[in-house]
Design an enzyme around this catalytic site. Structure first.
Site, PDB file in Angstrom:
ATOM      1  N   ALA A 161       3.914  -1.163   4.113  1.00 46.32           N
ATOM      2  CA  ALA A 161       3.137  -2.160   4.864  1.00 46.32           C
ATOM      3  C   ALA A 161       3.431  -3.604   4.448  1.00 46.32           C
ATOM      4  O   ALA A 161       2.532  -4.451   4.468  1.00 46.32           O
ATOM      5  CB  ALA A 161       1.637  -1.868   4.782  1.00 46.32           C
ATOM      6  N   LYS A 192       0.853  -1.211   0.000  1.00 45.09           N
ATOM      7  CA  LYS A 192       0.000   0.000   0.000  1.00 45.09           C
ATOM      8  C   LYS A 192       0.876   1.243   0.000  1.00 45.09           C
ATOM      9  O   LYS A 192       2.035   1.210   0.443  1.00 45.09           O
ATOM     10  CB  LYS A 192      -0.946   0.042   1.207  1.00 45.09           C
ATOM     11  CG  LYS A 192      -0.270   0.162   2.599  1.00 45.09           C
ATOM     12  CD  LYS A 192       0.069   1.577   3.048  1.00 45.09           C
ATOM     13  CE  LYS A 192       0.880   1.610   4.328  1.00 45.09           C
ATOM     14  NZ  LYS A 192       1.752   2.688   4.564  1.00 45.09           N
ATOM     15  N   GLY A 200       7.708   1.682   4.464  1.00 44.39           N
ATOM     16  CA  GLY A 200       6.491   2.500   4.502  1.00 44.39           C
ATOM     17  C   GLY A 200       5.443   1.967   3.537  1.00 44.39           C
ATOM     18  O   GLY A 200       4.522   2.674   3.158  1.00 44.39           O
ATOM     19  N   ASP A 213      -2.047  -1.775  10.546  1.00 42.03           N
ATOM     20  CA  ASP A 213      -2.349  -1.726   9.109  1.00 42.03           C
ATOM     21  C   ASP A 213      -2.983  -3.018   8.589  1.00 42.03           C
ATOM     22  O   ASP A 213      -3.412  -3.070   7.432  1.00 42.03           O
ATOM     23  CB  ASP A 213      -1.053  -1.498   8.305  1.00 42.03           C
ATOM     24  CG  ASP A 213      -0.638  -0.030   8.287  1.00 42.03           C
ATOM     25  OD1 ASP A 213      -1.475   0.826   8.619  1.00 42.03           O
ATOM     26  OD2 ASP A 213       0.535   0.244   7.953  1.00 42.03           O
ATOM     27  N   PRO A 253       9.737  -3.937  -0.855  1.00 40.75           N
ATOM     28  CA  PRO A 253      10.879  -3.559  -0.018  1.00 40.75           C
ATOM     29  C   PRO A 253      10.509  -3.612   1.467  1.00 40.75           C
ATOM     30  O   PRO A 253       9.379  -3.302   1.847  1.00 40.75           O
ATOM     31  CB  PRO A 253      11.176  -2.120  -0.455  1.00 40.75           C
ATOM     32  CG  PRO A 253      10.584  -1.978  -1.813  1.00 40.75           C
ATOM     33  CD  PRO A 253       9.409  -2.908  -1.860  1.00 40.75           C
TER      34      PRO A 253
HETATM   35  P1  ATP Z   1       4.571   0.060   7.639  1.00 40.03           P
HETATM   36  O1  ATP Z   1       4.352   0.690   6.300  1.00 40.03           O
HETATM   37  O2  ATP Z   1       3.373  -0.737   8.145  1.00 40.03           O
HETATM   38  O3  ATP Z   1       5.189   0.967   8.654  1.00 40.03           O
HETATM   39  P2  ATP Z   1       6.971  -1.063   6.689  1.00 40.03           P
HETATM   40  O4  ATP Z   1       6.732  -1.305   5.227  1.00 40.03           O
HETATM   41  O5  ATP Z   1       7.672   0.210   7.025  1.00 40.03           O
HETATM   42  O6  ATP Z   1       5.606  -1.115   7.433  1.00 40.03           O
HETATM   43  P3  ATP Z   1       7.788  -3.798   7.044  1.00 40.03           P
HETATM   44  O7  ATP Z   1       8.279  -4.106   5.672  1.00 40.03           O
HETATM   45  O8  ATP Z   1       6.470  -4.354   7.425  1.00 40.03           O
HETATM   46  O9  ATP Z   1       7.797  -2.222   7.325  1.00 40.03           O
HETATM   47  O10 ATP Z   1       8.945  -4.296   8.036  1.00 40.03           O
HETATM   48  C1  ATP Z   1       9.175  -3.780   9.310  1.00 40.03           C
HETATM   49  C2  ATP Z   1       9.933  -4.815  10.138  1.00 40.03           C
HETATM   50  O11 ATP Z   1       9.090  -5.945  10.350  1.00 40.03           O
HETATM   51  C3  ATP Z   1      11.194  -5.327   9.458  1.00 40.03           C
HETATM   52  O12 ATP Z   1      12.301  -4.837  10.136  1.00 40.03           O
HETATM   53  C4  ATP Z   1      11.117  -6.854   9.552  1.00 40.03           C
HETATM   54  O13 ATP Z   1      12.203  -7.451  10.219  1.00 40.03           O
HETATM   55  C5  ATP Z   1       9.838  -7.157  10.320  1.00 40.03           C
HETATM   56  N1  ATP Z   1       8.999  -8.186   9.627  1.00 40.03           N
HETATM   57  C6  ATP Z   1       8.348  -9.174  10.220  1.00 40.03           C
HETATM   58  N2  ATP Z   1       7.675  -9.920   9.334  1.00 40.03           N
HETATM   59  C7  ATP Z   1       7.907  -9.381   8.131  1.00 40.03           C
HETATM   60  C8  ATP Z   1       7.480  -9.726   6.806  1.00 40.03           C
HETATM   61  N3  ATP Z   1       6.689 -10.777   6.555  1.00 40.03           N
HETATM   62  N4  ATP Z   1       7.888  -8.923   5.800  1.00 40.03           N
HETATM   63  C9  ATP Z   1       8.677  -7.835   6.052  1.00 40.03           C
HETATM   64  N5  ATP Z   1       9.123  -7.498   7.279  1.00 40.03           N
HETATM   65  C10 ATP Z   1       8.742  -8.256   8.306  1.00 40.03           C
END
Ligand code: ATP
Length: 292
Positions: A101, A11, A99, A137, A95
């Site tokens: 999700a 997202k 950011g 989220d 990635p």
């Molecule tokens: P958001 O947008 O909800 O803030 P994000 O995209 O910034 O999320 P994620 O990619 O969800 O962040 O990853 C954040 C942390 O979650 C990573 O440091 C990772 O170690 C941990 N994590 C646990 N499970 C997963 C997964 N299935 N995929 C990615 N990261 C994961």
């Protein structure tokens, strides 16, 4: 059925406003979320053990209960009483810590996939109540499409699909902590908030130009000060023809909205060749049909 394959969609936040900080430290937000056609692949298969095994193509990701796929499967088994062992293979394309999700959408796809695989008959609402225990989220990732998210991100309302466009995603090779961003966010009378209700009106009237004019992310006020690279990417996207460009969530991914495929493709090529350490994707909004 012994196995199921699921796509877990990323997202972006096409609008992100922070209303206030609550006494418990959480923030009340008003965000417009949009799924994009960039996804992780999950294959979930049953086996005769009683264990949950997670395998992934990214060696640095945890595969134990720290992985949201594992914790989603564990929670699902606990609530439904299903004893079967599970092998879950996760191919990450989204990635990580970007950011977008990525973890939340994998958790949502795991819940939906298990519900189908075991014919557990859980409703969207029931899945959503489970999902929120895994992350704020996750309920949105179960719903997908275009949606308004309010409260602390827990109040969701579906919106009409955002107008068609091309979306360029660029994730620079920096790490931004969500906690740091919210802790350093200053809200006072001089704060200029994005106008989320004008964005909603533009979506209702399917006016992409009007929508892009009102897109904004309040969290940029923190990240751009600390990570000027985010602003450089935003400026470059606009220079290359984006209608607008914005950081998604708490960053660091920047997205650009284009109404012309050729312009978007050229901008994609520019970032791909000039910044080989960045993760760059050319995608589109994803509109779920009926994903029950
Ligand atoms: P958001 O947008 O909800 O803030 P994000 O995209 O910034 O999320 P994620 O990619 O969800 O962040 O990853 C954040 C942390 O979650 C990573 O440091 C990772 O170690 C941990 N994590 C646990 N499970 C997963 C997964 N299935 N995929 C990615 N990261 C994961």
């Amino acid at each position: 059925m012994y196995y199921i394959r699921m796509n877990a969609y990323a997202k972006i936040n096409i609008g992100l406003d922070v209303i206030n900080r609550r006494d418990d430290g959480y923030h009340n937000v008003s965000m417009i979320m949009q799924s994009v056609n960039l996804y992780d692949n999950l294959t979930i298969s049953k086996n005769s053990s009683n264990k949950i095994i997670v395998r992934t193509n990214l060696p640095y990701l945890p595969t134990d209960k720290k992985n949201l796929v594992y914790s989603a499967a564990h929670l699902f088994k606990e609530v439904t009483g299903i004893k079967s062992g599970l092998l879950i293979t996760l191919k990450k394309r989204i990635p990580v810590a970007a950011g977008l999700a990525g973890g939340s959408t994998d958790a949502a796809a795991t819940l939906m996939g298990l519900n189908k695989l075991f014919n557990a008959g859980m409703t969207k609402d029931e899945l959503s109540k489970l999902g929120v225990k895994l992350g704020a989220d996750v309920p949105y990732c179960l719903m997908m499409g275009t949606a308004l998210s309010e409260g602390i991100g827990d109040k969701l309302s579906p919106l009409p699909p955002m107008p068609k466009c091309h979306i360029l995603l660029v994730k620079p090779n920096i790490n931004v902590s969500t906690k740091f961003v919210y802790e350093n966010l200053k809200l006072d009378d001089s704060t200029i908030h994005p106008n989320i209700s004008l964005m909603q009106k533009a979506i209702e009237s399917q006016n992409l130009l009007e929508l892009t004019k009102h897109m904004g992310n309040l969290l940029e006020t923190v990240t751009i000060n600390h990570y000027p690279i985010i602003n450089n990417i935003k400026d470059k996207m606009v220079e290359l023809g984006a209608m607008t460009s914005l950081m998604s969530g708490s960053g660091p991914t920047v997205f650009g909205i284009f109404n012309n495929y050729k312009t978007a493709k050229d901008a994609f090529q520019y970032f791909r060749t000039s910044y080989q350490k960045y993760q760059v994707f050319l995608t589109k909004p994803y509109y779920p049909i009926n994903h029950n």
